[in-house]
Design a protein around this motif. Sequence first.
Motif, mmCIF file in Angstrom:
data_model
loop_
_atom_site.group_PDB
_atom_site.id
_atom_site.type_symbol
_atom_site.label_atom_id
_atom_site.label_comp_id
_atom_site.label_asym_id
_atom_site.label_seq_id
_atom_site.Cartn_x
_atom_site.Cartn_y
_atom_site.Cartn_z
ATOM 1 N N ASP A 7 19.034 -15.535 -60.241
ATOM 2 C CA ASP A 7 19.634 -14.298 -59.123
ATOM 3 C C ASP A 7 19.082 -12.961 -59.540
ATOM 4 O O ASP A 7 18.409 -12.716 -60.680
ATOM 5 C CB ASP A 7 20.901 -14.482 -58.854
ATOM 6 C CG ASP A 7 21.765 -14.422 -60.429
ATOM 7 O OD1 ASP A 7 21.205 -13.851 -61.399
ATOM 8 O OD2 ASP A 7 22.919 -14.698 -60.442
ATOM 9 N N PRO A 51 9.169 -14.431 -47.872
ATOM 10 C CA PRO A 51 10.323 -15.641 -47.817
ATOM 11 C C PRO A 51 10.242 -16.521 -47.021
ATOM 12 O O PRO A 51 10.868 -17.710 -47.294
ATOM 13 C CB PRO A 51 11.433 -14.650 -47.173
ATOM 14 C CG PRO A 51 10.891 -12.976 -47.438
ATOM 15 C CD PRO A 51 9.447 -13.256 -47.479
ATOM 16 N N LEU A 99 16.540 -9.875 -54.569
ATOM 17 C CA LEU A 99 15.409 -10.196 -55.203
ATOM 18 C C LEU A 99 13.975 -9.873 -55.643
ATOM 19 O O LEU A 99 13.345 -9.573 -56.461
ATOM 20 C CB LEU A 99 15.126 -11.911 -55.193
ATOM 21 C CG LEU A 99 16.271 -12.950 -55.685
ATOM 22 C CD1 LEU A 99 15.942 -14.277 -55.032
ATOM 23 C CD2 LEU A 99 16.296 -13.054 -56.984
ATOM 24 N N ILE A 107 17.129 -11.954 -49.824
ATOM 25 C CA ILE A 107 15.901 -11.379 -50.022
ATOM 26 C C ILE A 107 15.883 -10.231 -50.859
ATOM 27 O O ILE A 107 14.948 -10.092 -51.609
ATOM 28 C CB ILE A 107 15.273 -11.676 -48.770
ATOM 29 C CG1 ILE A 107 15.544 -13.131 -47.910
ATOM 30 C CG2 ILE A 107 13.982 -11.231 -48.658
ATOM 31 C CD1 ILE A 107 14.847 -14.082 -48.744
ATOM 32 N N ILE A 139 8.375 -19.279 -48.809
ATOM 33 C CA ILE A 139 9.295 -20.022 -49.982
ATOM 34 C C ILE A 139 10.208 -21.016 -49.257
ATOM 35 O O ILE A 139 10.415 -21.980 -49.916
ATOM 36 C CB ILE A 139 9.814 -18.813 -50.845
ATOM 37 C CG1 ILE A 139 8.934 -17.692 -51.435
ATOM 38 C CG2 ILE A 139 10.641 -19.550 -51.915
ATOM 39 C CD1 ILE A 139 9.453 -16.796 -52.291
ATOM 40 N N GLU A 140 11.129 -20.475 -48.270
ATOM 41 C CA GLU A 140 11.859 -21.261 -47.715
ATOM 42 C C GLU A 140 11.203 -22.770 -47.238
ATOM 43 O O GLU A 140 11.924 -23.759 -47.474
ATOM 44 C CB GLU A 140 12.456 -20.722 -46.536
ATOM 45 C CG GLU A 140 13.559 -21.327 -45.867
ATOM 46 C CD GLU A 140 13.939 -20.856 -44.386
ATOM 47 O OE1 GLU A 140 14.703 -19.889 -44.406
ATOM 48 O OE2 GLU A 140 13.588 -21.315 -43.371
ATOM 49 N N GLN A 185 19.376 -21.499 -60.969
ATOM 50 C CA GLN A 185 18.892 -20.861 -59.852
ATOM 51 C C GLN A 185 18.810 -19.297 -60.202
ATOM 52 O O GLN A 185 19.649 -18.788 -60.743
ATOM 53 C CB GLN A 185 19.864 -20.729 -58.581
ATOM 54 C CG GLN A 185 19.534 -19.769 -57.323
ATOM 55 C CD GLN A 185 18.660 -20.354 -56.509
ATOM 56 O OE1 GLN A 185 18.513 -21.365 -55.991
ATOM 57 N NE2 GLN A 185 17.618 -19.521 -56.140
ATOM 58 N N GLU A 225 17.781 -23.469 -51.331
ATOM 59 C CA GLU A 225 17.252 -22.690 -52.634
ATOM 60 C C GLU A 225 16.801 -21.095 -52.235
ATOM 61 O O GLU A 225 17.083 -20.346 -52.748
ATOM 62 C CB GLU A 225 16.050 -23.147 -53.234
ATOM 63 C CG GLU A 225 15.718 -22.570 -54.383
ATOM 64 C CD GLU A 225 14.581 -23.433 -55.245
ATOM 65 O OE1 GLU A 225 14.631 -24.429 -55.377
ATOM 66 O OE2 GLU A 225 13.877 -22.685 -56.201
ATOM 67 N N TYR A 226 16.476 -20.987 -50.833
ATOM 68 C CA TYR A 226 15.950 -19.772 -50.233
ATOM 69 C C TYR A 226 15.776 -19.619 -48.900
ATOM 70 O O TYR A 226 15.138 -20.210 -48.250
ATOM 71 C CB TYR A 226 14.287 -19.663 -51.003
ATOM 72 C CG TYR A 226 13.961 -18.461 -51.165
ATOM 73 C CD1 TYR A 226 14.023 -17.823 -52.383
ATOM 74 C CD2 TYR A 226 13.418 -17.571 -50.170
ATOM 75 C CE1 TYR A 226 13.560 -16.492 -52.815
ATOM 76 C CE2 TYR A 226 12.934 -16.033 -50.590
ATOM 77 C CZ TYR A 226 13.164 -15.563 -51.827
ATOM 78 O OH TYR A 226 12.758 -14.338 -52.125
ATOM 79 N N ASP A 227 17.039 -19.085 -48.692
ATOM 80 C CA ASP A 227 17.301 -18.788 -46.997
ATOM 81 C C ASP A 227 16.488 -17.506 -46.747
ATOM 82 O O ASP A 227 17.253 -16.367 -46.936
ATOM 83 C CB ASP A 227 18.541 -18.820 -46.749
ATOM 84 C CG ASP A 227 18.979 -18.428 -45.327
ATOM 85 O OD1 ASP A 227 18.256 -18.170 -44.361
ATOM 86 O OD2 ASP A 227 20.145 -18.608 -44.887
ATOM 87 N N SER A 228 15.326 -17.441 -45.895
ATOM 88 C CA SER A 228 14.899 -16.400 -45.651
ATOM 89 C C SER A 228 15.541 -15.379 -44.600
ATOM 90 O O SER A 228 14.988 -14.240 -44.420
ATOM 91 C CB SER A 228 13.357 -16.925 -45.064
ATOM 92 O OG SER A 228 13.572 -17.102 -43.654
#
Lengths: 283, 99
Positions: free
Chosen positions: A270, A186, A209, A206, A189-190, A268, A197-200
């Motif tokens: 999901d 995560p 997904l 997280i 990616i963040e 995005q 887009e991607y809040d670890s």
Amino acid sequence: MSDLNALLHSRSFVELGARQRAAALLDQGSLRDLLDPFARVKSPWLEAQGIVAQADDGVVVAKGSIGGRPVVIAAIEGNFQGGSLGEVGGAKLAGALELAAEDNRNGIPTAAVLLLETGGVRLQEANLGLAAIAEVQAAIVEVRQYQPVIGVVAGPVGCFGGMSIAAGLCSHLLVTREARLGLNGPQVIEQEAGLDEYDSRDRPFIWSLTGGEQRAACGLVDAYLADEVSVIRECLLQTLEQPGEALPRSRQYARFLDLLARFDAAPQADAASVRALYQGDQA
Amino acid sequence: METLSFAFPAGLPASRRAQVGCVGSGDLEVLLEPGQAGSLNIQVVTSVNGSAERWRHLFERMFAGANPPALNVDIHDFGATPGVVRLRLEQALEEVSDV
């Protein structure tokens, strides 16, 4: 009341350390350590970088039996350096798998069980870790021709990086709700995609997904299990007893490439859209 | 990172070895092996610099005058508090004790 009793007598697998996990899944008393901590085969690279090394480099490898069937088992200790694989730990893992392959070539039907709790390659050991992971992957493919190579991702670290590819190569993959499975972790990616887009730190997001439940719903793993030692051991017993005839996932690449080609990456992604994609394909 | 050594008088060698703990955040790994009769030798590799006094006090409190078994002790520490260190040491000692 019976629920309370079950709760009081349950034994969490996730909470166990690597050696305890290996011992808990093998037939009682059958664990035979290969390169135990007292062999002190530890990373020669960490101390030079000011990092305290662990005596077994965070990887427990052992021979033993499950339901009387011979297995090699390897367990990665997620609490040591995030379960990262360096030169030594990677070589232990690859060596254990190669022992299983050798047994099979000699007519001994040894299966392999990998308890994967790892962020992937150990960055401090860079290419040496990567090379070791490549050896692990090659060895998995070799052993699975003969006997099951069963990956277990229990959490809480999960399985990422090169070792997520290794997990994908296993003939069978078991997960719990606590598990996560993904190529990039995560935080990686963040850092690449940005916080929007991607809040670890958004744990529900997280896990929605990459968590065990989602991976199971998408058919990317073979069993979604409760965090309970007896349940995981029972599933191993069954899998070794009846491995089934399914083609390993990595041999089904045409199906996955087709899914990827049909996936619209503009909105995005999901959890629901990803499930719909995989489940539509299965229907 | 620092490497520290300590020695204490001890009794007879322990009869087996033990490993407990993990080099994880706030934890430590302890390896005990039977030593030479009469001596308890401890080697600590710790991620925390300048902590020699703290380790010495802790070991003195546990071992001075306590006639511990003769052991070679290896500690790989990743920032464990004295409470955790003591807990791990007692856990390991319990595993090598004959009771």
